[in-house]
Scaffold this active site. Sequence first.
Site, PDB file in Angstrom:
ATOM      1  CG  ASP A  44      20.063  26.788  32.885  1.00  0.00           C
ATOM      2  OD1 ASP A  44      20.022  26.605  31.562  1.00  0.00           O
ATOM      3  OD2 ASP A  44      20.163  25.604  33.628  1.00  0.00           O
ATOM      4  CE1 TYR A  49      19.509  20.503  36.223  1.00  0.00           C
ATOM      5  CE2 TYR A  49      19.298  22.633  36.466  1.00  0.00           C
ATOM      6  CZ  TYR A  49      20.034  21.650  35.688  1.00  0.00           C
ATOM      7  OH  TYR A  49      20.732  21.753  34.817  1.00  0.00           O
ATOM      8  CE  LYS A  74      19.257  23.248  31.306  1.00  0.00           C
ATOM      9  NZ  LYS A  74      18.996  23.559  32.761  1.00  0.00           N
ATOM     10  CG  HIS A 107      18.210  18.173  30.781  1.00  0.00           C
ATOM     11  ND1 HIS A 107      17.719  18.431  32.245  1.00  0.00           N
ATOM     12  CD2 HIS A 107      19.431  18.419  30.983  1.00  0.00           C
ATOM     13  CE1 HIS A 107      18.587  18.781  33.079  1.00  0.00           C
ATOM     14  NE2 HIS A 107      19.808  18.775  32.041  1.00  0.00           N
TER      15      HIS A 107
END
Length: 281
Positions: A44, A49, A74, A107
């Site tokens: 994931d 990120y 996401k 998200h």
Amino acid sequence: MQNYTLNNGVKIPVLGFGTWKAQDGEEAYQAVLAALKAGYRHIDTAAIYKNEESVGRAIKDSGIPREELFITTKLWNSKHTYEEAMEAFDSSMERLGLDYLDLYLIHWPNPKPLREDGAWQKRNAEVWRAMEDLYQAGKIRAIGVSNFLPHHLEALLETARVTPAVNQIRLAPGVYQTEAVDFCRAHDILLEAWGPFGQGELFQNPAVQAMADKYGKTIAQIALAWSLQEGFLPLPKSVTPSRIARNLDCFDIELSPADLEILKNISGLEGGAPNPDGVDF
């Protein structure tokens, strides 16, 4: 590893490897490689990120056949339109180096710039339409959401052609979002648990330590077993290879109904579930 079956029939491993806060470069690359070597098959990540490229490189270098892996990323809050969602998906796929994605999530439901006039509903409908089209085109095997509460899901379902397969929310012992859990269960939406260990304070809790001692397991393994017995899909994160591997040793734990309830209601833990209508982004 066993699988859950999503509401569209797609199989998803019951435990995934989270990469939130894993720094792009060697840290994220080595962590994902270690996870895949240890036996994880569900990874994931997310555009925000900023480690999709490292995650993709580890996936490629692992040598594991693509069809054996389940990869999630996401869509970030700055993408508000159909066109922006399409472009963001293409960018994520390029960074990951993948031909198709297993799961794509919105998200957060209510980006800060869209709160004044309630524009979040229109935004979610727009980006969801893009995700539905990508899903129908076979570029994504399943689509879902993250951090959505019932009122966000109700608004989305007013226009959705495809019911979300997943809602990834904050769930951990002592952090149990009852209304969201009940809503998702009633609509056959699988609950993924991010932050399944809390914010670290779980490891300092004497009651949880006593329970770990009782079962001869680590606190992390107990927390994961709790998630699994609740029917959640936990996403543990670590960058330490020994812990990454050790976290998988949770499938033989059978917590008693009383212990499940104790963990559910553990009090005094900091860092509960964030309010998606009030986060600063």
